[in-house]
Design a protein around this motif. Sequence first.
Motif, PDB file in Angstrom:
ATOM      1  N   ASP A 140     -26.466 -25.854 -19.572  1.00  0.00           N
ATOM      2  CA  ASP A 140     -26.404 -24.416 -19.307  1.00  0.00           C
ATOM      3  C   ASP A 140     -25.109 -23.882 -19.907  1.00  0.00           C
ATOM      4  O   ASP A 140     -24.195 -24.639 -20.247  1.00  0.00           O
ATOM      5  CB  ASP A 140     -26.440 -24.162 -17.796  1.00  0.00           C
ATOM      6  N   ILE A 141     -25.033 -22.569 -20.047  1.00  0.00           N
ATOM      7  CA  ILE A 141     -23.817 -21.903 -20.508  1.00  0.00           C
ATOM      8  C   ILE A 141     -23.556 -20.714 -19.598  1.00  0.00           C
ATOM      9  O   ILE A 141     -24.472 -20.188 -18.960  1.00  0.00           O
ATOM     10  CB  ILE A 141     -23.935 -21.434 -21.970  1.00  0.00           C
ATOM     11  N   ARG A 142     -22.283 -20.285 -19.561  1.00  0.00           N
ATOM     12  CA  ARG A 142     -21.949 -19.198 -18.645  1.00  0.00           C
ATOM     13  C   ARG A 142     -20.654 -18.529 -19.095  1.00  0.00           C
ATOM     14  O   ARG A 142     -19.683 -19.204 -19.435  1.00  0.00           O
ATOM     15  CB  ARG A 142     -21.780 -19.755 -17.230  1.00  0.00           C
ATOM     16  N   TRP A 143     -20.649 -17.184 -19.125  1.00  0.00           N
ATOM     17  CA  TRP A 143     -19.413 -16.426 -19.314  1.00  0.00           C
ATOM     18  C   TRP A 143     -18.797 -16.213 -17.938  1.00  0.00           C
ATOM     19  O   TRP A 143     -19.461 -15.717 -17.026  1.00  0.00           O
ATOM     20  CB  TRP A 143     -19.687 -15.078 -19.971  1.00  0.00           C
ATOM     21  N   CYS A 144     -17.521 -16.570 -17.778  1.00  0.00           N
ATOM     22  CA  CYS A 144     -16.898 -16.527 -16.455  1.00  0.00           C
ATOM     23  C   CYS A 144     -15.573 -15.786 -16.487  1.00  0.00           C
ATOM     24  O   CYS A 144     -14.699 -16.087 -17.313  1.00  0.00           O
ATOM     25  CB  CYS A 144     -16.635 -17.944 -15.936  1.00  0.00           C
ATOM     26  N   ALA A 145     -15.413 -14.832 -15.567  1.00  0.00           N
ATOM     27  CA  ALA A 145     -14.100 -14.286 -15.262  1.00  0.00           C
ATOM     28  C   ALA A 145     -13.368 -15.306 -14.387  1.00  0.00           C
ATOM     29  O   ALA A 145     -13.987 -16.244 -13.867  1.00  0.00           O
ATOM     30  CB  ALA A 145     -14.242 -12.953 -14.538  1.00  0.00           C
ATOM     31  N   PRO A 146     -12.060 -15.171 -14.200  1.00  0.00           N
ATOM     32  CA  PRO A 146     -11.339 -16.161 -13.392  1.00  0.00           C
ATOM     33  C   PRO A 146     -11.937 -16.392 -12.013  1.00  0.00           C
ATOM     34  O   PRO A 146     -11.985 -17.537 -11.540  1.00  0.00           O
ATOM     35  CB  PRO A 146      -9.924 -15.576 -13.313  1.00  0.00           C
ATOM     36  N   ASP A 147     -12.422 -15.334 -11.355  1.00  0.00           N
ATOM     37  CA  ASP A 147     -12.983 -15.526 -10.012  1.00  0.00           C
ATOM     38  C   ASP A 147     -14.431 -16.011 -10.049  1.00  0.00           C
ATOM     39  O   ASP A 147     -15.043 -16.222  -8.996  1.00  0.00           O
ATOM     40  CB  ASP A 147     -12.875 -14.241  -9.190  1.00  0.00           C
ATOM     41  N   GLU A 148     -14.988 -16.214 -11.242  1.00  0.00           N
ATOM     42  CA  GLU A 148     -16.353 -16.722 -11.381  1.00  0.00           C
ATOM     43  C   GLU A 148     -16.397 -18.166 -11.882  1.00  0.00           C
ATOM     44  O   GLU A 148     -17.474 -18.755 -11.986  1.00  0.00           O
ATOM     45  CB  GLU A 148     -17.135 -15.832 -12.353  1.00  0.00           C
ATOM     46  N   VAL A 149     -15.247 -18.731 -12.200  1.00  0.00           N
ATOM     47  CA  VAL A 149     -15.194 -20.113 -12.698  1.00  0.00           C
ATOM     48  C   VAL A 149     -15.593 -21.077 -11.583  1.00  0.00           C
ATOM     49  O   VAL A 149     -15.106 -20.961 -10.453  1.00  0.00           O
ATOM     50  CB  VAL A 149     -13.777 -20.449 -13.199  1.00  0.00           C
ATOM     51  N   PRO A 150     -16.469 -22.041 -11.853  1.00  0.00           N
ATOM     52  CA  PRO A 150     -16.807 -23.064 -10.846  1.00  0.00           C
ATOM     53  C   PRO A 150     -15.684 -24.104 -10.756  1.00  0.00           C
ATOM     54  O   PRO A 150     -15.802 -25.229 -11.241  1.00  0.00           O
ATOM     55  CB  PRO A 150     -18.102 -23.667 -11.392  1.00  0.00           C
ATOM     56  N   TRP A 151     -14.590 -23.718 -10.126  1.00  0.00           N
ATOM     57  CA  TRP A 151     -13.381 -24.535 -10.133  1.00  0.00           C
ATOM     58  C   TRP A 151     -13.618 -25.938  -9.580  1.00  0.00           C
ATOM     59  O   TRP A 151     -12.993 -26.906 -10.033  1.00  0.00           O
ATOM     60  CB  TRP A 151     -12.275 -23.838  -9.341  1.00  0.00           C
ATOM     61  N   ASP A 152     -14.501 -26.071  -8.611  1.00  0.00           N
ATOM     62  CA  ASP A 152     -14.757 -27.386  -8.017  1.00  0.00           C
ATOM     63  C   ASP A 152     -15.729 -28.221  -8.837  1.00  0.00           C
ATOM     64  O   ASP A 152     -15.984 -29.379  -8.490  1.00  0.00           O
ATOM     65  CB  ASP A 152     -15.316 -27.228  -6.596  1.00  0.00           C
ATOM     66  N   ALA A 153     -16.267 -27.651  -9.916  1.00  0.00           N
ATOM     67  CA  ALA A 153     -17.258 -28.376 -10.719  1.00  0.00           C
ATOM     68  C   ALA A 153     -16.827 -28.492 -12.180  1.00  0.00           C
ATOM     69  O   ALA A 153     -17.667 -28.663 -13.061  1.00  0.00           O
ATOM     70  CB  ALA A 153     -18.618 -27.682 -10.626  1.00  0.00           C
TER      71      ALA A 153
END
Length: 358
Positions: free
Chosen positions: A140-153
């Motif tokens: 999968d792909i995803r555009w992420c702002a800092p608060d949307e990053v899956p930090w735990d993954a």
Amino acid sequence: MGTPDPSTLPYCTVCGSPRLVERYLGHRRCEACGSTRWRNPLPVAEAVLVRDGRVLLVQRGAVEHGAGKWVVPGGFIGLGETPPEAAMREAGEEAQVAVRVGGLAAAPRWLATKDGRGHVLLSFVATTDDEPAPGEDTMDIRWCAPDEVPWDALAFPTTEALLRGLVARSPDARRFPDDALDIATAEVVSGRARRPRPRFCARCSGILALLSVGGWRCTRCDTWHYENPRPTAGVLALRDGHVLLGKRRPGTAGGGLWAVPSGHAEPGETLEETGTRELFEETGVRAAAERLAGLFWDSEHFEAVYTGPALDTEPAADHRPEFTDLKWFDRASMPPAELMHHSAPHVTAWLVRQGLVR
């Protein structure tokens, strides 16, 4: 695209001989042809794509490390391609986009590995006009702002360090920045002899066939062999507005020219540690690698150059294996570019622009 650990394989890849002799730190020399199998850290290039304050992340597929976790597009740099070319290739493979690569998005980072060699990661700012889509090995792909990053993954601690570092230098913590670091970067000719390409399998001595950038497969046992550019680093010591350069010995690459004290990274060594060690070995001067000044490359090597204040006032007379002379230069006495080697004219010009050399 990492190379099998050369300290565990019995045959020379250049001539196929089993006459390999341990040198130090896992490096091995062939007594038959004289070639050396170096065990340097492996280089990785990443493409940092930012659009409207969001960074592009890809979810890794069924791969050996980090399956199902998130990273920026990237992978090993193959022998014969430059770091920016590798970043462009990896973005195309993992996100199906053609990208334009700019400067560095972050300072080089180091990732520890079980074999003790380590990985050196180079992250480049990249842009694209294409709409990304998952590649063959991407879930999968995803555009992420800092608060949307899956930090735990996130797949690796270096990925988290990259993203948090980008947020830290952004004027708006809700957006990722899209600018590059203010350092010197250039493709330069090293002047070193071209490395011999592998011809024989290190596992069984079968014939190798070149199938990808820096990738060979054995026609007998199907083992893959990868060759990568070798990372190097140096530190330019600063003192009272002066910078220390060395004049290369005749008969060496850049003989007679002024150069940055630098050398190849050893297994398990960060580039900062490499630069600090090489500076002392070649000049007798100690200086910490406090600030990244530049990154320079060709298709077989790349060099990170750092700066830091000198902790010793004068070079030691018995520390000149690479140089015939060592000298402190200010702006007025700086040698002309044609009398400097490799990265030296680029990085010293940057030091002058920054006001570090006066």
